[in-house]
Write an enzyme that holds these catalytic residues in place. Structure first.
Site, short mmCIF file in Angstrom:
data_model
loop_
_atom_site.label_atom_id
_atom_site.label_comp_id
_atom_site.label_asym_id
_atom_site.label_seq_id
_atom_site.Cartn_x
_atom_site.Cartn_y
_atom_site.Cartn_z
N GLY A 197 1.05 9.20 -0.09
CA GLY A 197 1.55 8.80 -1.41
C GLY A 197 2.29 7.48 -1.33
N GLY A 200 8.59 5.79 -1.64
CA GLY A 200 9.68 6.21 -2.52
C GLY A 200 9.38 7.42 -3.36
N GLY A 202 9.10 10.51 -2.16
CA GLY A 202 9.69 11.73 -1.61
C GLY A 202 8.95 12.35 -0.44
CB THR A 204 11.33 10.84 4.10
OG1 THR A 204 10.52 9.69 4.33
CG2 THR A 204 12.22 11.09 5.27
CD GLU A 421 -8.95 6.03 -13.72
OE1 GLU A 421 -9.55 6.74 -12.88
OE2 GLU A 421 -8.89 4.79 -13.64
CG ASP A 497 -14.60 1.65 -11.17
OD1 ASP A 497 -13.86 1.85 -10.20
OD2 ASP A 497 -14.33 2.00 -12.34
P1 ADP Z 1 9.08 8.17 0.90
O1 ADP Z 1 9.29 8.83 2.21
O2 ADP Z 1 7.94 8.76 0.12
O3 ADP Z 1 8.98 6.67 0.95
P2 ADP Z 1 11.71 9.14 0.40
O4 ADP Z 1 11.50 10.58 0.65
O5 ADP Z 1 12.33 8.36 1.49
O6 ADP Z 1 10.35 8.45 -0.02
O7 ADP Z 1 12.52 8.98 -0.95
C1 ADP Z 1 13.61 8.13 -1.06
C2 ADP Z 1 14.66 8.72 -1.98
O8 ADP Z 1 14.19 8.76 -3.32
C3 ADP Z 1 14.99 10.14 -1.64
O9 ADP Z 1 16.01 10.21 -0.70
C4 ADP Z 1 15.42 10.71 -2.99
O10 ADP Z 1 16.77 10.41 -3.26
C5 ADP Z 1 14.58 9.94 -3.96
N1 ADP Z 1 13.37 10.69 -4.31
C6 ADP Z 1 12.10 10.29 -4.09
N2 ADP Z 1 11.22 11.19 -4.54
C7 ADP Z 1 11.94 12.22 -5.06
C8 ADP Z 1 11.59 13.46 -5.66
N3 ADP Z 1 10.31 13.82 -5.83
N4 ADP Z 1 12.59 14.27 -6.07
C9 ADP Z 1 13.87 13.90 -5.91
N5 ADP Z 1 14.26 12.76 -5.33
C10 ADP Z 1 13.32 11.90 -4.91
ZN ZN Z 2 -12.69 3.08 -12.62
#
Ligand code: ADP
Ligand code: ZN
Length: 611
Positions: A197, A200, A202, A204, A421, A497
C-alpha cells in the site's frame, strides 16, 4: 570506491595510527636521544657519561650533565662489536650493567596485546553507551537497528479503515495465539505476509497491531538500512535477526521497505553496490526457507512498490500472502479521524463526518497530521477545545502540502473515473478468464492514476493462452469502452491502458505467434522489457516495412475485437454499470466480493484458499 569501504579503510587506518603512537610513546623510549656510536665513544672518553645499560641490540645511558631545567639526559646508540667497550667503560668509571631481555611472549604482550586490549575496552565502553543490549560481542552485529518490542501497545482498534486487511490478519493473530490448535489439525501456517500500500496508510501500524493483539514480540528492521551497511554485514544481520527472533518465538519480524532490499535483480542498479543487497536478499530467502514455521515466527514486510519485487520473494512459502493496506475511503477516513481525535478535547461544532468528506485522497498519516495540526492551532488561539475552524485551517495547511501529490477532482471528473474503473472491473469479472477483482477505487492514488481497479492474480502465470491474453486486453480497454458507452466519447484518462493493451497485442503477434495472418512465427527481438516501464511502442524488429504494416493491422484487429467485446458486455449490463457507479461515487471503493454479488457471479479462485 563506495562510502562503506572508504569508511572501513579509514577506520583501520585510525586504529593503526593509534597503535603506532602508543608503541612509540611507551615502548620505544622516545626520551632516549639517538646518537652515533663514535659520538658515544667520544663522550665516554670525555667522561660525560654517568651510566650505561647494555641491551641486546643497543646501549642506553644517562649523561652526567643535566638539562637547563635540571632533567636527566638520556641517549641510546646501536650496539656494535667493539672489543674495547668494556675497557673504555671501566676506564671512564661508568656504572654499567647488562639487561635481561624479557621473553618474546612478554614483549608481544606488552607491546601489542596490552594496547589492543585497552583500545577494545574503550570501544566496548562507547558501544555500551550507544544503546542497551549492545554488548561487546554484538560487535559487527547490529547497532541498535533491530528494534525489538516486548509489549506492543498497538491494537487492531488503533488501525482504522482497513477492515479487509484486519480480517485477513486476524487469522495470523489467531495462529500466533494458538499455534497448537493449527498444528494439531495439520494446517498450513503462513510464513510471510506482504503488506502492500501507499506510504502512510498504516502498514507499520498494522504489523505492530498484529503483534499487539497476539501479545508477542515485535522485531522490526528497515530494508533500506541493510543497504547502507558494510559488505557482508547485511547478510550477517539478517542471520542475527532470525536468531534473535527464534529465541523469542512466537513473534513477528517486520521488514519495512522490502523493495529497497528485494528489488528484482537487474532492475535499476546500474551503479554498483548491489552485490551487498543481493547477498542480503539471498540470506533473507535462505532464512525464510530454512526456519521452522512451527516455532511461530511470522515475517511481515511492507512495500509500496510490489511490482518491482524480485519474484523469488513472492514464491510459495515466502511472501505468498499479500494484504492490501490502501488509502482510506470515506468511512475509513472517518474512523481514522475518530482514532486520532480521541485524545483531543473537541469543541461541540466539530463534525468528523464532514471532515472525512473534505479529505479524499489523504492517507492515515496525513489525517493524523491533520488532527495534530488542528490541536496545535487551537492551542495557539488559546482555546479550551479544538474547534471545527481549527480543523479547517489545518486542512488548508495540510492540503497545500499535498497539492502537488494528488490534486482534487471535480465532480464531473469523479463520475467519469467511476464509470471508467467500473468498466475495467465489470469486464474483468464477466469476460471469462481474467483475474478476479480485489477492489475498485476512485481515491486518487498519485499523479498518474485517478482511480484504479486491483486484480488479484489467482496463481503465478507464466503461460497464458490466446484466449486469456485477449481477455486481458479486453479488460484493459474496458475503461475506455465504459466511457464510450456512457459519454459517447473518451477522455485522456485511458492513455496508459491503451499503451499496455497495444503492447500486449503486439507481443501476441510478433513474439507468441498468435495471429492468424502470421501464424506460429516469432519475429525476434523483445521490443520492450517488462520492468523498464513498457517501452514507447517503438520496436526494433528487422522486418520489412510492408510486413510492419501488416503487423500493425493484426495488432489493430486484436485491439478492435477486444474493445468490441468489452463494449458489448457493458452495453448488456448497463443497469449494473449505473447502479455500481452510483455506489462507487458514494463509497469511493467497492470490494471484490461486493462487486461479484452485485453482478451475480461467483469467484473462481484456485490457489488462494489455503491459509
Ligand atoms: P506506513 O507504514 O504504511 O508508511 P505507518 O504505519 O508508519 O504507515 O503510519 C504512520 C502513522 O500514520 C501511524 O503511526 C498512524 O499515526 C497514522 N496512520 C496511518 N494509517 C492509519 C490508520 N489506518 N489508522 C490510524 N492511524 C493511521
Ligand atoms: Zn483505466
Amino acid at each position: 570506491m563506495n562510502k562503506k569501504t572508504q569508511f572501513s579503510i579509514g577506520y583501520f587506518l585510525f586504529i593503526f595510527i593509534i597503535m603506532s603512537l602508543i608503541h612509540t610513546l611507551f615502548f620505544q623510549g622516545a626520551r632516549y636521544q639517538r646518537i652515533p656510536y663514535n659520538e658515544f665513544r667520544a663522550m665516554l672518553k670525555e667522561g660525560d657519561v654517568e651510566r650505561v645499560d647494555i641491551r641486546g641490540d643497543r646501549l642506553q645511558g644517562i649523561l652526567k650533565r643535566r638539562d637547563a631545567d635540571g632533567a636527566q639526559r638520556f641517549f641510546e646508540t646501536a650496539k656494535v662489536a667493539d672489543p674495547e667497550l668494556i675497557k673504555l667503560l671501566e676506564g671512564a668509571g661508568v656504572t654499567f650493567q647488562g639487561q635481561f631481555e624479557p621473553p618474546w611472549l612478554v614483549q608481544v604482550f606488552t607491546s601489542w596485546v596490552l594496547p589492543l586490549g585497552i583500545l577494545f575496552a574503550i570501544y566496548a565502553f562507547v558501544l555500551r553507551r550507544m544503546g542497551p543490549g549492545q554488548g561487546v560481542m554484538a560487535f559487527g552485529k547490529n547497532k541498535a537497528k533491530i528494534f525489538a518490542e516486548k509489549e506492543v501497545g498497538v491494537r487492531f482498534e488503533d488501525v482504522a479503515g482497513v477492515d479487509e486487511a484486519k480480517a485477513e490478519l486476524a487469522e495470523v493473530v489467531d495462529y500466533l495465539k494458538n499455534p497448537d490448535r493449527y498444528l494439531r489439525l495439520g494446517g498450513k501456517i503462513p510464513r510471510g505476509v506482504l503488506l502492500v500500500g501507499p506510504p502512510g496508510c498504516g502498514k507499520t501500524l498494522m504489523a505492530k497491531a498484529v503483534a499487539g493483539e497476539a501479545g508477542v514480540f515485535f522485531f522490526s528492521i528497515s530494508g533500506s538500512e541493510f543497504v547502507e551497511m558494510f559488505v557482508g554485514l547485511g547478510a550477517a544481520r539478517v542471520r542475527d535477526l532470525f536468531e534473535q527472533a527464534m529465541e523469542k518465538a512466537p513473534c513477528i519480524v517486520f521488514v519495512d521497505e522490502l523493495d529497497a532490499l528485494g528489488k528484482a535483480r537487474g532492475v535499476g542498479n546500474i551503479a554498483g553496490g548491489h552485490d551487498e543487497r543481493e547477498q542480503t536478499l539471498n540470506q533473507l530467502l535462505v532464512e525464510m526457507d530454512g526456519f521452522d514455521t512451527r516455532k511461530g515466527v511470522i515475517i511481515m514486510a511492507a512495500t509500496n512498490r510490489p511490482e518491482i519485487l524480485d519474484p523469488a520473494l513472492l514464491r510459495p512459502g515466502r511472501f505468498d500472502r499479500q494484504v492490501l493496506v490502501d488509502k482510506p475511503d470515506l468511512s475509513g477516513r472517518r474512523h481514522i479521524l475518530e482514532v486520532h481525535t480521541k485524545v483531543l478535547v473537541l469543541g461541540p461544532d466539530v463534525n468528523i463526518e464532514r471532515l472525512a468528506e473534505m479529505t479524499p485522497g489523504l492517507s492515515g498519516a496525513d489525517l493524523a497530521n491533520l488532527a495534530n495540526e488542528a490541536a496545535l492551532l487551537a492551542a495557539r488561539h488559546d482555546r479550551d477545545a479544538v474547534m471545527m475552524a481549527d480543523f479547517e485551517e489545518a486542512f488548508e495547511r495540510v492540503a497545500a502540502g499535498l497539492e502537488k501529490r494528488s490534486r482534487v477532482m471535480t465532480n464531473e471528473e469523479r463520475r467519469r473515473v467511476a464509470y471508467h474503473e467500473l468498466g475495467h472491473a465489470m469486464v474483468a469479472e464477466l469476460v471469462g478468464t481474467a483475474d478476479p477483482v480485489q477492489k475498485v477505487s476512485i481515491i486518487p492514488r498519485g499523479l498518474a492514476a485517478l482511480g484504479y481497479t486491483l486484480q488479484r492474480p489467482t496463481e503465478d502465470r507464466y503461460l497464458l493462452s490466446k484466449k486469456e491474453l485477449e481477455d486481458r486486453i479486453a479488460v484493459l480497454l474496458a475503461g475506455r469502452a465504459a466511457e464510450e458507452v456512457v459519454f459517447e466519447e473518451v477522455s485522456t484518462g485511458a492513455q496508459n491502458d491503451l499503451q499496455r493493451a497495444t503492447d500486449m497485442a503486439r507481443s501476441m503477434v510478433t513474439e507468441y505467434g498468435m495471429s492468424e495472418r502470421f501464424g506460429p512465427h516469432a519475429m525476434g527481438g523483445t521490443p520492450r522489457s517488462l520492468f523498464l516501464g513498457g517501452g514507447n511502442g517503438a520496436s526494433h524488429l528487422d522486418i520489412s516495412e510492408a510486413t510492419q504494416r501488416e503487423v500493425d493491422e493484426e495488432v489493430e484487429k486484436i485491439l478492435d475485437g477486444a474493445s468490441a467485446r468489452a463494449t458489448e458486455i457493458l452495453r448488456e449490463r448497463r443497469d449494473d454499470l449505473e447502479a455500481l457507479t452510483a455506489r462507487l461515487l458514494e463509497q469511493e471503493t467497492i470490494g471484490g466480493d461486493e462487486l461479484r454479488t452485485a453482478l451475480g457471479v461467483a469467484e473462481a479462485r484456485e490457489g488462494d484458499s489455503a491459509l
